[in-house]
Design an enzyme around this catalytic site. Sequence first.
Site, PDB file in Angstrom:
ATOM      1  N   GLU A   1       0.843  -1.205   0.000  1.00  0.00           N
ATOM      2  CA  GLU A   1       0.000   0.000   0.000  1.00  0.00           C
ATOM      3  C   GLU A   1       0.874   1.248   0.000  1.00  0.00           C
ATOM      4  OE1 GLU A   1      -3.848  -1.269   2.248  1.00  0.00           O
ATOM      5  OE2 GLU A   1      -2.241  -1.503   3.700  1.00  0.00           O
TER       6      GLU A   1
ATOM      7  N   CYS B   1     -11.482   1.197   6.701  1.00  0.00           N
ATOM      8  CA  CYS B   1     -10.950   2.500   7.097  1.00  0.00           C
ATOM      9  C   CYS B   1     -11.496   3.633   6.249  1.00  0.00           C
ATOM     10  CB  CYS B   1      -9.425   2.484   7.039  1.00  0.00           C
ATOM     11  SG  CYS B   1      -8.749   1.854   5.499  1.00  0.00           S
TER      12      CYS B   1
END
Lengths: 613, 613
Positions: free
Chosen positions: B304, B396
Site C-alpha cells: 500500500e 478504514c
Amino acid sequence: MTVPLVAPAAPRRAGSRSPLSLTAVRLDSGSRLGAWQQRNAAATIPHCIGQLEEAGNLDNFRRVIGESEAEWRGFWFADSDVYKTIEAVAWEIARTGTTDFDSWLDDVIGLVARVQEADGYVMTWIQGVHPEKRFAELDWTHEMYVLGHMVQAAVALARAGRTDLLDLAVRFVDLVDATFGPGADQVGYCGHPELETALVELYRHTGERRYLDLARHQLDHRGSGLLKVGSLGARYFQDHAPVRESQSAVGHAVRQLYLNAGVTDLVLEEGDQSLLEAMRAQWDSAHHRKMYLTGAFGSRHRDEAFGDDYELPSDRAYAETCATIADLHWNWRMYLAEGGARYAETIERELHNALAASLDETGTRFFYSNPLQLRPDRYSEENAPRERTPWYACACCPPNIARVFAQLSGYVASVDGDALAIHLYTGAEIDVPDALGGGTVTVRTSYPDAGRVEIAGPAGLPVALRIPTWAADATVDGAPVAPEADGYARLTLTSRPSVLDLPMTPRWTQANHRVDSVRGCVALERGPQVYCVEQVDLSEQIRLDDVVVDPTQPPLESDGGLRIAVTPRREVGPLYGAPSTAPTGEPVTVRAIPFHTWGNRASGAMRVWLPAS
Amino acid sequence: MTVPLVAPAAPRRAGSRSPLSLTAVRLDSGSRLGAWQQRNAAATIPHCIGQLEEAGNLDNFRRVIGESEAEWRGFWFADSDVYKTIEAVAWEIARTGTTDFDSWLDDVIGLVARVQEADGYVMTWIQGVHPEKRFAELDWTHEMYVLGHMVQAAVALARAGRTDLLDLAVRFVDLVDATFGPGADQVGYCGHPELETALVELYRHTGERRYLDLARHQLDHRGSGLLKVGSLGARYFQDHAPVRESQSAVGHAVRQLYLNAGVTDLVLEEGDQSLLEAMRAQWDSAHHRKMYLTGAFGSRHRDEAFGDDYELPSDRAYAETCATIADLHWNWRMYLAEGGARYAETIERELHNALAASLDETGTRFFYSNPLQLRPDRYSEENAPRERTPWYACACCPPNIARVFAQLSGYVASVDGDALAIHLYTGAEIDVPDALGGGTVTVRTSYPDAGRVEIAGPAGLPVALRIPTWAADATVDGAPVAPEADGYARLTLTSRPSVLDLPMTPRWTQANHRVDSVRGCVALERGPQVYCVEQVDLSEQIRLDDVVVDPTQPPLESDGGLRIAVTPRREVGPLYGAPSTAPTGEPVTVRAIPFHTWGNRASGAMRVWLPAS
C-alpha cells in the site's frame, strides 16, 4: 521402454516425439550453454550445498531428531531447497558420472531417512514446529509441494543409478496416496502445485500406475474450492475453477505454471484431449498476453501473480526466476505433446534472457525477481534487491536454476518422428538414437554471438532444425529455408556438414499497443537475446530515464557489441502539464548489452524498453 | 483564544493564517460541495452507523464486557472505524446542531466507557483477543493509531459541545504519556502514525502543554529503528530515518501522509524550521514525483506504498482513499504554516477527483483503491474490487470520507493576514470574522460546471482569491487577474459583487516523460476535474484499449458534457513484434465523463489516460 532415460519427462506412452538422454547430448564447454552448465557444476551447485548448511536447511532436519539445538530457520517449505539441490546433483551425476557429491548425498539422505517417520511422513517444519498442522492446512503448508521436490530429486537420482532417496520418497507418496488418493475417504491437494508433475515422473520411472492415478485424481479435483481462501483469493492457488475450464493464466505465476506442467504430463501419458485443449488456452494466455519480452512471468509483487492481459510493467515486473523455470518445464512437455517450434523458441527466449540474467557471472549471486527496468531511486526489497545476492530467506530460485542448468543438455535435441530435431543451437555432440540409425551429430557454432550453425553427422539422417520466428531470412547451405508448418526446416544430412545461417541483424521490437507500460518505447533484440542499457554506460550528466532513441536508426555494431544513438532530454519539467516538446540535448551513442549481463559492473539504473522519438 | 473553533487544526500559536469555524461557512445545498455534504449527512453517516453494527465493530466492544457472545470480527484496529464515524457525527453536530445522533452517541460512548479499563486502556482486540500483546508489539498492534482516532473524535465532539468521550480519551492518552512519554523510562511510538496530529489537536483544545510535548517526543524519536522490521522493511512505517532527514515520501502512503500532518501540526504550534524544511522536501516528493493526476497516492498493492519517483501505474494504482484524505489534512496544515495556493489547489484536485470518485451517487458504496484504469478482464480483489461495495473487511475508508465531507466547509475559506482568503469555489455564505470587520460574504457559482464566481460582501473587505495554475486567463470583473507570488489575487470588495471568471476550456494534459506508465498518452481535464472514458460509452465492436485520440483536436462540448474523437485500432497484433502501424478504424466520437462519476452505470473498462496518435 525398460531403461528409463535420464532426461526429465520421458513419456512411457509412445508418442512421435521423445527426449534424449542427458548423456547423449554433450555440450561444448566453450559454447554458451556448455559454459553455463560447467559454471553450474563448478560454482552454483557447490554454492547451494554450502548455503543449505549456512541458512539452516539441514539443521532443520537435524533438530527434529535431536542432532542440532538450532532454532528452525527459513520459510516453512525450506526442505524443498534441499531436494532441489539434490536434484541438481543428480543430473550432474547422470550427465558426467561425477562422484564428487557422493559423501554429501550419503550424509543428507541418511539424515532424511532418520527424520522420516514410521508412516513415511517427512517435512521438518511440521514435524519440528507445528505437528498439529500435519495435513490440516493444505492451502498453506506446502507439504505436498515439498514432497513433489523430494520425488523429483529421488527420480533424478534413481535415473543416475542411486535409489536410496527414492525408497524414502515412495513411502511418503504412499502415505499421501492412502490419505488423499482415489481410494481414500477425503480429497486433498496442495496449495502449491508441484507434486502432480513429480508423480507422473515417478510413474514413468517405476511403472506403477497408481502414481499416475494419484496425479490425475488431484488434477481432476483441483478447482473445486477445497482450499481455504485467504485474502489473495482462490485464483492465487488456482482453486477457483476446474483445470479444464480455466482458460487464463492467473494467480501465483509459479503455481500456475507448475500446475500446467503437471497437467501436460498427464496429457503425455493419457492423451486426454480436453486437458490438452485447456493447456493450449493457458499457453496462449500466458505467452500471447502475459509474458515479458525476456521470457519472464508475473506482473505483481503483492501475490507474485500474473496480471491482467497486457499488464506488464517493466519496473514492477515480479518476473520470478522460478516462474520462468516452471514455464520452461511446461513448454518442453507441450512440445512433446504436440510439437511446434513455438515451444522451443520460448525455452530459448527464457534461457538466454530471464534465466541467464538471474545469476551473476560467477554463478553464485542471484536475482529472485528479474525486472526489465531499475529506477535510480529504487531501494532493495526482500525478493527484489537492487543487486544479486548470494541467497534469499525464501531461497527457491537458486537451487531451481541449478537443477535447470544441470538438465540443459536434455532440451537441446529430441527425436521427432523419423528425424533428429535440434531445438537449441549450441556447440554439442549428440548421439543419434539407434531407432534413427545411431551415430553422432556434431554441432559447431558460436551462437548466439553469431548465427552460423554447422551440423555434421551420419549421411542420410533426417534432421529438423528449428527456425526462429525472427529468422525469416535464414538459409541452409546458402539457400533460403522453408520451415514446415511446425516451424522446423527438414533436411537430410550428407557427407558434408550442413550450414544453417541465422540472420543476427539487431532489430527494434515494439510491444502490442495494449501493453500500456511500454507504449512509445522500443526494445533492442539480436537473435534470441534481448538487450538493455545501463546508467553506468552513460555520463553522469545524462540520466537514463531522460534519453530517447530513434528507431529509424539501426543500432551500430562495434567491438562485437552494440551501440545506439540516443538524445537526452535536458528539461525534466512538471509532473503534469502541456504536451512536452522534443528532446534538446546533444545526441550521443551508448552501449547496449545483453540483458542477461546487466548488473555485473555497478548498481544503477537499467532499461530494456527505451522511449522512442 | 478561549473559545475553540470547531474547524480542525486551529493553531493556538498566533499565525497570519487561521481557519474559520464550520458554522461560519454554510455551503449552498445546490452547489457541488454542499450537495456532497448534504448527502454525507443524509446517507453516508447513517450508512456507516449501520455498518458498524452489521460488521461487528460494536459487538467487539460488547463482548469484552460480556454484553455479546459474538466472535471478534474485522481487522484488529476496527475500533478506529467507530471513532471515525463518531468524528463525522461530531462535525455534523458542530455544523448543524443536529440532535439526530444523540442517542446513538449515548449508547456508543457509554459502551466505550464500560469497556475502558481502570488505567484508561481501551482497545477491544487487545482486551478481548490478545491481552498479552498490550503495548508489546507497537509495530503492528495499532494501539496508538486507534487512540489517535479516539482523540480526534473526542476533540471534535467537545468542540461541538459534548465532552464525555473526551474524558475517556484523555485517560487513555494519559496512560500512553505515563508509559511512553517524555518522563517514562521507555520510548514507544506506533507502527501507524495518527496519534501525533490528534495529540496536537488535543493540546489545541485543552491547552495542556504535555500533549504537545508527547507529540514532539514521539516525532523526535520516530526513525530510530525502534519498531520491529518485517518483510516490508522499515520504510513501510517510516522508521528508517528520522523525520528531519527523510526527504522522500516512502512506504505505506497513509502512514507517511498522516505522519506529515502530525509533523506539520507541530510546526504550526512550535515553528520548528528544520521540521518545516523536511516537510517541504516531503511535499515536493509526494506531489511533484509521486502523485496521480487525480490527487491519489500509493502506486503499489503489496505494501500500500508510494512507489519510486515517477512510478505511477494507472492500472495498479493503489490510490487508497485514506491516503488522499491524509494528504488533504496535511495540505491544509501546510497552507496554515506558510500559505501558498498550491496547497489548496491540491486539496481541490483531491476533492473533485480521487475523493469524489471513492463514493457512488448514493453515498453508500465505496472504492478503497481508486485506480485510473480498469482493464476489461480485471477481477475483483480485496480492497480493489471492480465496483464500489457497501463496506470492506478493512473499512478504514468509508468513515474517513464521512468525516472529511462533514468538515468540508472548513476548507473553503480562511483568514489570511488582513484578507478573507477563498480556497474552494462553491456556493456559500461565509461569516467574516470580527477581526476583519464582520459581515457576510456570499459566493454564487455553479463551479466546476462553469467558471463564473460571484462574490458579494462588505465593501472594503480585502479578499484573496486562489487562482488555479490552469487558469492563466482568469479575469476579475472582466480584467485579467494578476495573482501574487503565493498564487492568490488580492482585491477589495465594493458595494457591487465582484465576478471572478475562470476559463473552463477543456485541456489535454501529458505526464512528465519519466512517468513510464502513461508515456504516449494524454488525459482530458476541465477546470479542476479530470475526465475519463468508459467502455459503456463505446460500441461493443470497439474496445476501449484499442482507441487512439488526436490531441491536436480539441474536445467537443455537447449537452453540457464533453465528447472526443477517437480512432479505433482494428488489428490487435502479436504481443511483441515490429513497430505497429497507425490505427485503421473509422473515427468515432465518444463521451468523456468526469472521473469522479465513473462506475455508476455499468461495470466495465475505464481509462483516464488515452493513447495519443
